[in-house]
Enzyme design. Structure first.
Site, mmCIF file in Angstrom:
data_model
loop_
_atom_site.group_PDB
_atom_site.id
_atom_site.type_symbol
_atom_site.label_atom_id
_atom_site.label_comp_id
_atom_site.label_asym_id
_atom_site.label_seq_id
_atom_site.Cartn_x
_atom_site.Cartn_y
_atom_site.Cartn_z
ATOM 1 C CG ASP A 142 -0.324 -0.252 2.643
ATOM 2 O OD1 ASP A 142 0.779 -0.800 2.731
ATOM 3 O OD2 ASP A 142 -0.710 0.530 3.355
ATOM 4 C CD GLU A 147 2.925 -1.214 7.624
ATOM 5 O OE1 GLU A 147 3.264 -1.123 8.916
ATOM 6 O OE2 GLU A 147 3.277 -0.263 6.760
ATOM 7 C CD GLU A 148 2.691 3.011 5.542
ATOM 8 O OE1 GLU A 148 2.536 3.417 6.618
ATOM 9 O OE2 GLU A 148 3.779 3.052 4.875
HETATM 10 ZN ZN LIG Z 1 5.130 3.436 6.233
HETATM 11 ZN ZN LIG Z 2 6.549 0.805 5.483
#
Ligand SMILES: [Zn+2]
Ligand SMILES: [Zn+2]
Length: 394
Positions: free
Chosen positions: A82, A140-141
């Site tokens: 992402d 993930e962020e």
């Molecule tokens: Zn990051």
């Molecule tokens: Zn990262």
């Protein structure tokens, strides 16, 4: 030609493709759970390799399975895919073509590297005893992608014996790889609390319950968790990152909303501080005649590298970058939901240096973040060698 030389040559031969793929993702960034194009490109390429591909795992996650020539253990290799809601301010041919979105953390490189590793391992299927599970993870962020994929059954029937992943990094110089055994990145627990009071005229506070006073008290009180309730030898952070309330000079509002994040390493500290944080929120609200509606958002444990796996990876990366360029990574209060994959089996998450000058020295999440693309080759080679070593020696 030695095995090491032949692997290096194979990685070199695919390097142009890896860079082109990274630039393609860089031009077309997609943020958490919107990675439809990215996931499509990934799944199509894996399909062409003839791998067993699971598309749409938690919407935009992709899992692919490579069966080796002989039975053996299962190793999971993970890349996050992402981008971030940041306007790209770089002046390069591959800058983001999407307003307000950008790959400012290197996940474009992670996805491109894992695709190249998948291709090179598929060509070496005959050398593999066991199975490789490639995980391309969204979001993930916002620390939600790994949990969503696991909940959607990403690993059903696959049970990994080992987990490997990497993060490209502008914190470390090009040519180095950094890793450490044990806790490496902090547990991340974000929270939202709505303080409910009772609104009214600002000149008649006695007829109201003021949630802004409650918010002010809460913000300072929460700092006591780290200052007074955490062993000074241990590490923890509470940051309040968002405060919203009110509309006018003369109105006491009904509610105040506070958001923040808690970072810890030790599970006991995490449990204690989570419980106390919630208790303090409710206590402050009650003391001021109000009420607190509390919720945890995006919870992830600490990234913990297995000692034996880390030792193996240290030896593997030394063959690629030389022992002098294998560094001990800093422990960071930053989090990463790689932790949830590492909770499935012993594993190692390491950093590949990508800084080589002013253009590649910006911090992650900066509008001018970039990496020296030579790090993509090092990342491909170390990950490829890590998987091969694990499935060869068993
Ligand atoms: Zn990051
Ligand atoms: Zn990262």
């Amino acid at each position: 030609m030695s095995v090491v030389e032949s692997i290096h040559e194979a990685v070199e031969s695919i390097f142009g493709e890896t860079v082109a793929q990274r630039r393609d993702f860089h031009k077309h960034p997609e943020i958490a759970f919107e990675e439809f194009r990215t996931a499509g490109v990934i799944a199509d390429k894996l399909g062409v390799l003839g791998l067993d591909v699971r598309r749409g795992v938690a919407q935009t996650g992709v899992v692919a399975i490579l069966e080796g020539a002989r039975p053996g253990r299962t190793v999971l290799a993970r890349a996050d895919i992402d981008a971030l809601p940041i306007q790209d301010e770089k002046d390069v041919s591959y800058r983001s073509q999407v307003m307000g979105k950008m790959h400012a953390c290197g996940h474009d490189g992670h996805a491109a590297v894992l695709l190249s590793v998948a291709k090179l391992l598929t060509e070496r299927r005959a050398e593999l005893s066991g199975r490789v599970v490639f995980v391309f993870q969204p979001a993930e962020e916002m620390v939600g992608g790994a949990e969503a994929m696991l909940r959607a059954g990403a690993l059903t029937g696959l049970e990994p014996d080992a987990v490997i992943g990497l993060h490209l990094s502008s914190e470390y110089p090009l040519g180095t790889v950094a890793l450490r055994a044990g806790p490496s990145m902090a547990a991340t627990d974000s929270f939202r609390v709505v303080l409910k009071g009772s609104g009214g005229h600002a000149a008649k506070p006695h007829n109201c319950v003021d949630p802004i006073l409650g918010a002010a008290q809460l913000i300072t009180t929460l700092q006591s968790l780290v200052a007074r309730e955490t062993d000074p030898q241990d590490s923890a952070v509470v940051s309040i990152t968002s405060v919203h309330s009110g509309t006018a000079y003369n109105i006491i509002p009904e509610t105040a909303e506070i958001k923040g994040t808690l970072r810890t390493f030790r599970p006991e500290t995490r449990t204690h501080l989570k419980e106390r944080l919630e208790t303090l929120c409710r206590g402050v609200a009650t003391n001021l005649r109000g009420e607190a509606v509390f919720s945890w958002i995006d919870e992830s444990p600490a990234v913990h590298n297995d000692a034996a796996m880390t030792t193996r990876m240290q030896a593997v990366v030394a063959t690629v970058v030389g022992a002098d360029n294998v560094l001990e990574s800093h422990k960071t209060m930053g989090g990463d939901d790689m932790a949830l994959w590492l909770a499935q089996a012993p594993g190692c998450y390491y950093f590949v240096g990508g800084r080589s000058g002013p253009d590649t020295s910006w911090p992650h999440h900066h509008p001018r973040f970039d990496l020296d693309e030579k790090c993509l080759g090092i990342a491909t080679e170390t990950l490829l060698c890590g998987v091969l070593e694990y499935l060869r020696q068993g």
